[in-house]
Scaffold this motif. Structure first.
Motif, PDB file in Angstrom:
ATOM      1  N   THR A  64     -40.575 -16.370  -6.227  1.00 47.19           N
ATOM      2  CA  THR A  64     -39.749 -15.202  -5.077  1.00 47.19           C
ATOM      3  C   THR A  64     -39.049 -15.208  -4.014  1.00 47.19           C
ATOM      4  O   THR A  64     -37.636 -14.604  -3.928  1.00 47.19           O
ATOM      5  CB  THR A  64     -40.950 -14.544  -4.595  1.00 47.19           C
ATOM      6  N   ASP A  65     -39.492 -16.533  -3.531  1.00 48.29           N
ATOM      7  CA  ASP A  65     -38.700 -16.960  -2.437  1.00 48.29           C
ATOM      8  C   ASP A  65     -37.376 -17.315  -3.088  1.00 48.29           C
ATOM      9  O   ASP A  65     -35.608 -17.216  -2.412  1.00 48.29           O
ATOM     10  CB  ASP A  65     -38.270 -18.321  -1.589  1.00 48.29           C
ATOM     11  N   ILE A  66     -36.522 -18.054  -4.477  1.00 43.78           N
ATOM     12  CA  ILE A  66     -35.786 -18.216  -4.812  1.00 43.78           C
ATOM     13  C   ILE A  66     -34.635 -17.342  -5.549  1.00 43.78           C
ATOM     14  O   ILE A  66     -33.618 -16.843  -4.734  1.00 43.78           O
ATOM     15  CB  ILE A  66     -36.206 -18.585  -6.719  1.00 43.78           C
ATOM     16  N   LYS A  67     -35.646 -15.826  -5.800  1.00 41.42           N
ATOM     17  CA  LYS A  67     -34.611 -14.491  -6.100  1.00 41.42           C
ATOM     18  C   LYS A  67     -34.148 -13.768  -5.289  1.00 41.42           C
ATOM     19  O   LYS A  67     -32.851 -13.180  -4.957  1.00 41.42           O
ATOM     20  CB  LYS A  67     -35.902 -13.734  -6.903  1.00 41.42           C
ATOM     21  N   PHE A  68     -34.936 -13.807  -3.869  1.00 41.94           N
ATOM     22  CA  PHE A  68     -34.663 -13.831  -2.181  1.00 41.94           C
ATOM     23  C   PHE A  68     -33.013 -14.056  -2.134  1.00 41.94           C
ATOM     24  O   PHE A  68     -32.377 -13.760  -2.105  1.00 41.94           O
ATOM     25  CB  PHE A  68     -35.214 -14.017  -1.175  1.00 41.94           C
ATOM     26  N   GLN A  69     -33.408 -16.513  -1.835  1.00 46.08           N
ATOM     27  CA  GLN A  69     -32.206 -16.200  -1.811  1.00 46.08           C
ATOM     28  C   GLN A  69     -30.510 -16.259  -2.832  1.00 46.08           C
ATOM     29  O   GLN A  69     -29.461 -15.919  -1.714  1.00 46.08           O
ATOM     30  CB  GLN A  69     -32.260 -18.324  -1.785  1.00 46.08           C
TER      31      GLN A  69
ATOM     32  N   TYR B  42     -34.437 -26.551  -7.195  1.00 51.02           N
ATOM     33  CA  TYR B  42     -34.101 -25.431  -7.739  1.00 51.02           C
ATOM     34  C   TYR B  42     -33.421 -25.300  -5.686  1.00 51.02           C
ATOM     35  O   TYR B  42     -32.615 -24.470  -5.768  1.00 51.02           O
ATOM     36  CB  TYR B  42     -34.775 -23.943  -8.388  1.00 51.02           C
ATOM     37  N   LEU B  43     -34.730 -24.635  -5.533  1.00 48.58           N
ATOM     38  CA  LEU B  43     -34.316 -23.806  -4.095  1.00 48.58           C
ATOM     39  C   LEU B  43     -33.844 -24.682  -3.027  1.00 48.58           C
ATOM     40  O   LEU B  43     -32.927 -24.598  -2.623  1.00 48.58           O
ATOM     41  CB  LEU B  43     -36.005 -23.538  -3.765  1.00 48.58           C
ATOM     42  N   GLN B  44     -34.282 -26.098  -3.068  1.00 50.48           N
ATOM     43  CA  GLN B  44     -33.314 -27.226  -2.368  1.00 50.48           C
ATOM     44  C   GLN B  44     -31.805 -27.000  -2.503  1.00 50.48           C
ATOM     45  O   GLN B  44     -30.884 -26.930  -1.967  1.00 50.48           O
ATOM     46  CB  GLN B  44     -33.518 -27.944  -2.368  1.00 50.48           C
ATOM     47  N   SER B  45     -31.224 -26.193  -3.725  1.00 48.00           N
ATOM     48  CA  SER B  45     -29.667 -26.664  -4.136  1.00 48.00           C
ATOM     49  C   SER B  45     -29.817 -25.143  -3.664  1.00 48.00           C
ATOM     50  O   SER B  45     -28.162 -25.117  -2.935  1.00 48.00           O
ATOM     51  CB  SER B  45     -29.571 -26.651  -6.605  1.00 48.00           C
TER      52      SER B  45
ATOM     53  N   SER C 290     -48.828 -19.962 -10.345  1.00 48.12           N
ATOM     54  CA  SER C 290     -49.223 -20.700  -9.331  1.00 48.12           C
ATOM     55  C   SER C 290     -48.605 -21.181  -8.668  1.00 48.12           C
ATOM     56  O   SER C 290     -48.624 -21.606  -7.512  1.00 48.12           O
ATOM     57  CB  SER C 290     -49.985 -22.064 -10.431  1.00 48.12           C
ATOM     58  N   ASN C 291     -46.880 -21.420  -8.775  1.00 48.95           N
ATOM     59  CA  ASN C 291     -45.721 -21.247  -7.770  1.00 48.95           C
ATOM     60  C   ASN C 291     -45.039 -19.641  -7.883  1.00 48.95           C
ATOM     61  O   ASN C 291     -43.693 -19.877  -7.822  1.00 48.95           O
ATOM     62  CB  ASN C 291     -44.615 -22.013  -8.788  1.00 48.95           C
ATOM     63  N   GLY C 292     -45.967 -18.401  -8.335  1.00 47.88           N
ATOM     64  CA  GLY C 292     -44.985 -17.139  -7.467  1.00 47.88           C
ATOM     65  C   GLY C 292     -44.022 -17.417  -6.656  1.00 47.88           C
ATOM     66  O   GLY C 292     -43.145 -16.680  -6.072  1.00 47.88           O
TER      67      GLY C 292
END
Length: 128
Positions: free
Chosen positions: A112-117, A74-77, A106-108
């Motif tokens: 958080t980075d996904i929401k920020f991006q 997801y983050l890479q997309s 464990s993946n928080g």
């Protein structure tokens, strides 16, 4: 016997639905081999006519679990969309990504980075 096969095929049949005009749809998937904590991600961007506007895939190392691989995909997309100057997207994720919240802690940092991006880089963003 034939009826059973038809019912199973129908049950698993998933139809791709196009995004609205002027928005690209991103289909994403991540995978993991628990034996060596590695896996991969893949993505494809398509417009409302199903024309591929971009795609990508890569290998990942040091994965914690399957949810981690999905979140990294997801983050890479989101990173690819930014690189390609795409700011209007619709994301389609696997069922596992949203329903497996028990291991979210464990993946928080990734979530958080996904929401920020998303908040920083997209003018139109919707999720199915």
């Amino acid at each position: 016997m034939k009826k059973d096969k038809e019912e199973r095929a129908t049950c698993y049949e998933i139809k791709w639905k196009p995004p609205v005009h002027d928005v690209l749809k991103i289909n994403i998937d991540g995978s993991m081999d628990p034996a060596n904590a590695s896996g991969g991600w893949g993505l494809v961007f398509r417009d409302e006519l199903r024309v591929v506007a971009g795609l990508g895939a890569s290998h990942m190392e040091h994965l914690q679990d399957v949810l981690h691989s999905e979140a990294e995909a997801y983050l890479q997309s989101l990173f690819q969309a930014q690189i390609w100057c795409i700011s209007r997207v619709h994301v389609e994720l696997t069922h596992n990504f949203w329903c497996n919240r028990s291991r979210e802690a464990s993946n928080g940092a990734i979530f958080t980075d996904i929401k920020f991006q998303i908040s920083l880089n997209f003018s139109v963003f919707s999720i199915l």
